[in-house]
Scaffold this active site. Structure first.
Site, PDB file in Angstrom:
ATOM      1  N   ARG A   1       0.846  -1.199   0.000  1.00 29.20           N
ATOM      2  CA  ARG A   1       0.000   0.000   0.000  1.00 29.20           C
ATOM      3  C   ARG A   1       0.879   1.246   0.000  1.00 29.20           C
ATOM      4  O   ARG A   1       1.953   1.290   0.615  1.00 29.20           O
ATOM      5  CB  ARG A   1      -0.877  -0.018   1.251  1.00 29.20           C
ATOM      6  CG  ARG A   1      -1.932   1.080   1.327  1.00 29.20           C
ATOM      7  CD  ARG A   1      -2.998   0.895   0.303  1.00 29.20           C
ATOM      8  NE  ARG A   1      -4.195   1.685   0.603  1.00 29.20           N
ATOM      9  CZ  ARG A   1      -5.058   2.101  -0.303  1.00 29.20           C
ATOM     10  NH1 ARG A   1      -4.873   1.817  -1.579  1.00 29.20           N
ATOM     11  NH2 ARG A   1      -6.133   2.782   0.047  1.00 29.20           N
TER      12      ARG A   1
ATOM     13  N   THR B   1      -8.761   0.223 -10.201  1.00 29.48           N
ATOM     14  CA  THR B   1      -8.258  -0.947  -9.486  1.00 29.48           C
ATOM     15  C   THR B   1      -8.363  -2.158 -10.400  1.00 29.48           C
ATOM     16  O   THR B   1      -9.229  -2.216 -11.270  1.00 29.48           O
ATOM     17  CB  THR B   1      -9.059  -1.193  -8.183  1.00 29.48           C
ATOM     18  OG1 THR B   1      -9.027  -0.014  -7.389  1.00 29.48           O
ATOM     19  CG2 THR B   1      -8.489  -2.348  -7.384  1.00 29.48           C
TER      20      THR B   1
ATOM     21  N   THR C   1      -3.766  -1.170  -7.648  1.00 23.78           N
ATOM     22  CA  THR C   1      -4.641  -0.019  -7.863  1.00 23.78           C
ATOM     23  C   THR C   1      -3.875   1.291  -8.023  1.00 23.78           C
ATOM     24  O   THR C   1      -2.764   1.434  -7.499  1.00 23.78           O
ATOM     25  CB  THR C   1      -5.625   0.131  -6.685  1.00 23.78           C
ATOM     26  OG1 THR C   1      -6.524   1.211  -6.927  1.00 23.78           O
ATOM     27  CG2 THR C   1      -4.893   0.379  -5.373  1.00 23.78           C
TER      28      THR C   1
ATOM     29  N   GLU D   1      -6.262   3.864  -7.686  1.00 23.10           N
ATOM     30  CA  GLU D   1      -7.426   4.431  -6.986  1.00 23.10           C
ATOM     31  C   GLU D   1      -8.481   4.947  -7.952  1.00 23.10           C
ATOM     32  O   GLU D   1      -9.381   4.211  -8.309  1.00 23.10           O
ATOM     33  CB  GLU D   1      -7.018   5.501  -5.980  1.00 23.10           C
ATOM     34  CG  GLU D   1      -7.941   5.556  -4.771  1.00 23.10           C
ATOM     35  CD  GLU D   1      -9.187   6.388  -4.999  1.00 23.10           C
ATOM     36  OE1 GLU D   1     -10.250   5.996  -4.479  1.00 23.10           O
ATOM     37  OE2 GLU D   1      -9.111   7.396  -5.679  1.00 23.10           O
TER      38      GLU D   1
ATOM     39  N   GLU E   1      -4.035   7.658  -4.143  1.00 24.34           N
ATOM     40  CA  GLU E   1      -4.468   6.833  -3.018  1.00 24.34           C
ATOM     41  C   GLU E   1      -4.702   7.604  -1.729  1.00 24.34           C
ATOM     42  O   GLU E   1      -5.438   7.154  -0.847  1.00 24.34           O
ATOM     43  CB  GLU E   1      -3.444   5.725  -2.748  1.00 24.34           C
ATOM     44  CG  GLU E   1      -3.338   4.690  -3.828  1.00 24.34           C
ATOM     45  CD  GLU E   1      -4.630   3.943  -4.087  1.00 24.34           C
ATOM     46  OE1 GLU E   1      -5.513   3.955  -3.217  1.00 24.34           O
ATOM     47  OE2 GLU E   1      -4.746   3.351  -5.164  1.00 24.34           O
TER      48      GLU E   1
ATOM     49  N   ASP F   1      -8.007   8.077  -0.108  1.00 24.25           N
ATOM     50  CA  ASP F   1      -8.641   7.002   0.651  1.00 24.25           C
ATOM     51  C   ASP F   1      -8.579   7.251   2.157  1.00 24.25           C
ATOM     52  O   ASP F   1      -9.190   6.526   2.935  1.00 24.25           O
ATOM     53  CB  ASP F   1      -7.995   5.649   0.331  1.00 24.25           C
ATOM     54  CG  ASP F   1      -8.676   4.948  -0.839  1.00 24.25           C
ATOM     55  OD1 ASP F   1      -9.713   5.441  -1.293  1.00 24.25           O
ATOM     56  OD2 ASP F   1      -8.159   3.915  -1.293  1.00 24.25           O
TER      57      ASP F   1
ATOM     58  N   SER G   1      -7.749   0.626   2.966  1.00 23.07           N
ATOM     59  CA  SER G   1      -8.100   0.124   1.637  1.00 23.07           C
ATOM     60  C   SER G   1      -9.260  -0.856   1.742  1.00 23.07           C
ATOM     61  O   SER G   1      -9.426  -1.540   2.754  1.00 23.07           O
ATOM     62  CB  SER G   1      -6.907  -0.588   1.011  1.00 23.07           C
ATOM     63  OG  SER G   1      -7.272  -1.253  -0.180  1.00 23.07           O
TER      64      SER G   1
ATOM     65  N   GLY H   1     -13.307  -2.091  -7.445  1.00 25.02           N
ATOM     66  CA  GLY H   1     -14.565  -1.369  -7.297  1.00 25.02           C
ATOM     67  C   GLY H   1     -14.708  -0.630  -5.986  1.00 25.02           C
ATOM     68  O   GLY H   1     -15.808  -0.473  -5.455  1.00 25.02           O
ATOM     69  N   GLY H   2     -13.586  -0.165  -5.414  1.00 22.82           N
ATOM     70  CA  GLY H   2     -13.643   0.665  -4.228  1.00 22.82           C
ATOM     71  C   GLY H   2     -14.322  -0.015  -3.060  1.00 22.82           C
ATOM     72  O   GLY H   2     -14.072  -1.181  -2.764  1.00 22.82           O
TER      73      GLY H   2
END
Length: 570
Positions: free
Chosen positions: A100, A389, A407, A409, A426, A429, A453, A475-476
């Site tokens: 991440r 993503t 991803t 984002e 990112e 997020d 995430s 898809g978030g």
């Protein structure tokens, strides 16, 4: 990326059924005649298969797939972003690596404020402030050192070939170029690559090249991860972020050079007789997936079946409860206390399950108090839809499996480019509002921190201890919903992975609204769902998932029909 009416009214079908968990037996290992890859683009799938044909491992295949997706699906993922990697050997020994992105050291809780006011998600995305230090290359290097069989340089060959010789724009990518022009064409390089002199996106079928990305990939193939985090490439990242036309950010070369992909202890739990494993925080994906499943364990979903509005009602109610806990407690466990053990505790989830009424919706729900929890405030962040993503899965002949979500984002990330690739956004997020009721939010912005995430790469093992399913989605915030729905469809409804992924999506965050996938049979169930107390039922697009399952020792692939995805064996 983003995100018959047949009422089974039998009292027996609605009665709770408690299914005792069966502890998995020690596996004896699996060997397959051929390996398999499933990804969101056939050219990326082929890149992974090329590694398997050369005797490479599932990890080699997954890395080559990630690199190829950087070229052919730039709107979704790539080396300018980050990811989560979950792998297991043939005996089911699971490892996870956290790639991440991290916030620059200068980041602070009011990172997304301007003139004393918080920026909207749309205002915060473009430019430098939203960019985190990318993690995919560090993740890939760590994974390859442990589980790679081919030379590091060999993994880059398909991506270099695609970038230098060219690839064709798909109709799906063309749609993204239309609606995300603000990010895709944010830089002159992006404009020149994907748009004509008239400013319109190039038509589907157009062949494009990316020589800058080919050079970057060639350099990384020679130098390894250090070539990404130091030298000219690091300077290009910092230069793009600090001089951005919008929202420039004080990222430094030290921020980039100090990035580390981290080992995390895998998160595993028991659903019925199956073992379900995935990523721990900063992922909120696996705790949420597992909570959705475990809270449904007392219901006979098999008897209800996929055509029952009651079944989908139960799934939605379980999602509401799981997402409420996600919103309050999940963040980067290196910075805040996350009650992970409590969130997946069987007794706690049984108490949450007891709130679910098969005949009536809970409506608005609140977070629970899992064991070990502190009273953390929930802040309302700008959790806009993640359009950028991609998920991919690889299983090799030796039975080693990788499930990996990557991803940037939003679509085309921040819109900034360095070395031919898009940089992520990112950091949006994070919760943009750092406090609620005067208390800090678990997912507030802090220097060096990783944003929460929704990614949920997952492995499922059968009662014999052998791999049953490797799955994940894009898809978030809908990712845990997609993964949980698909696991239910495979394990409870007896569907193939392909059919499970194709099942319509229901998404019920902790708010009062329920979202059902437009144009599917769930849309036809809206009156029945409203009769069960879901007052606000809306439609939205579906998702994008990929999977590989093992049935009788044979690998079977699943790729989302909503995407360009393909699953194929070597």
């Amino acid at each position: 990326m983003y995100r018959r009416i047949f009422l089974f009214a039998s009292a027996l079908a609605l009665a709770p059924v408690f299914a005792p968990a069966t502890i998995a037996k020690p596996p004896s290992g699996q060997v397959h005649e051929k390996g398999m890859v499933s990804s969101a683009d056939p050219r990326a799938t082929e890149a992974g298969l090329e590694m398997l044909r050369r005797g490479g491992s599932a990890t080699d295949a997954a890395i080559a797939t990630m690199l190829a997706l950087t070229v052919v699906e730039p709107q979704s993922s790539g080396i300018g972003g980050g990811g989560f990697y979950v792998t297991a050997d043939a005996r089911g020994r699971v490892e996870t690596i956290d790639g991440r992105e991290t916030a620059p050291a200068a980041a602070h809780p009011k990172w997304f404020y301007k003139d004393g006011k918080v920026l909207s998600f749309r205002e915060a995305v473009p430019g430098g402030t939203s960019v985190g230090v990318p993690g995919n290359i560090a993740l890939a290097a760590k994974a390859h050192r442990r589980h790679g069989k081919l030379k590091w340089s060999a993994l880059f060959r398909p991506a270099i070939r695609l970038a230098r010789e060219g690839w064709t724009i798909t109709p799906r990518t063309r749609q993204f170029l239309d609606f995300a022009k603000g990010s895709a064409a944010f830089t002159p390089a992006g404009m020149a690559m994907f748009y004509g002199a008239d400013g319109k996106p190039l038509p589907a079928g157009t062949r494009v090249t990316n020589p800058d990305l080919a050079k970057t990939m060639e350099m990384l193939a020679r130098k390894g991860a250090r070539g990404f985090y130091t030298g000219a490439n690091a300077k290009a990242i910092v230069g793009a972020v600090t001089t951005a036309a919008r929202n420039p950010s004080p990222m430094t070369l030290k921020d980039v050079a100090s990035y580390k992909a981290k080992d995390r202890s895998p998160l595993c739990g028991q659903y019925r007789e199956y073992r379900v494993c995935g990523m721990a925080p900063p992922s909120s994906g696996e705790t949420t997936v597992f909570a959705v499943l475990k809270q449904l364990e007392r219901f006979d979903l098999k008897a209800l079946g996929p055509d029952s509005p009651t079944a989908w009602h139960l799934i939605a109610e379980s999602m509401r409860l799981a997402y409420a806990d996600r919103a309050k407690y999940l963040g980067d466990a290196d910075f805040v206390k996350v009650p992970v053990a409590g969130l997946i505790d069987a007794q706690y989830l049984a108490s949450r399950s007891a709130l679910i009424d098969p005949t009536r919706s809970l409506g608005l729900v609140t977070a629970g108090s899992p064991p070990g929890s502190e009273k953390l405030a929930r802040a309302e962040g700008a959790s806009g839809p993640e359009h950028g993503t991609s998920h991919f899965v690889a299983v090799d002949r030796r039975g080693h499996a990788v499930t990996y979500t990557s991803t940037v984002e939003s679509a085309f990330g921040s819109g900034l480019m360095a070395g031919g690739y898009y940089l992520n956004n990112e950091l949006t997020d994070f919760d943009m509002v750092p406090e609620r009721d005067g208390k800090p939010a678990a997912n507030r912005v802090e220097g060096g921190k990783r944003p929460r995430s929704s990614m949920a790469p997952t492995l499922v093992y059968g009662p014999d201890g052998k791999l049953r399913l490797a799955i994940g989605a894009a898809g978030g915030t809908t990712i845990p919903a997609q993964v949980a729905k698909s696991i239910i469809a495979v394990l409870d409804w007896g569907m193939s992975a392909q059919d499970a992924i194709a099942q319509p999506l229901i998404f019920a965050p902790e708010g009062p609204a329920v979202f059902v996938e437009s144009g599917t049979r769930l849309e036809g169930m809206i009156p029945a769902l409203k009769a069960l107390g879901h007052a606000d039922v809306r439609t939205r697009p579906g998702g994008k998932a990929n999977a590989i399952e093992v049935v009788g020792g044979t690998l079977r692939g699943g790729a989302d029909p909503r995407s360009d995805g393909v699953a194929a064996a070597e």
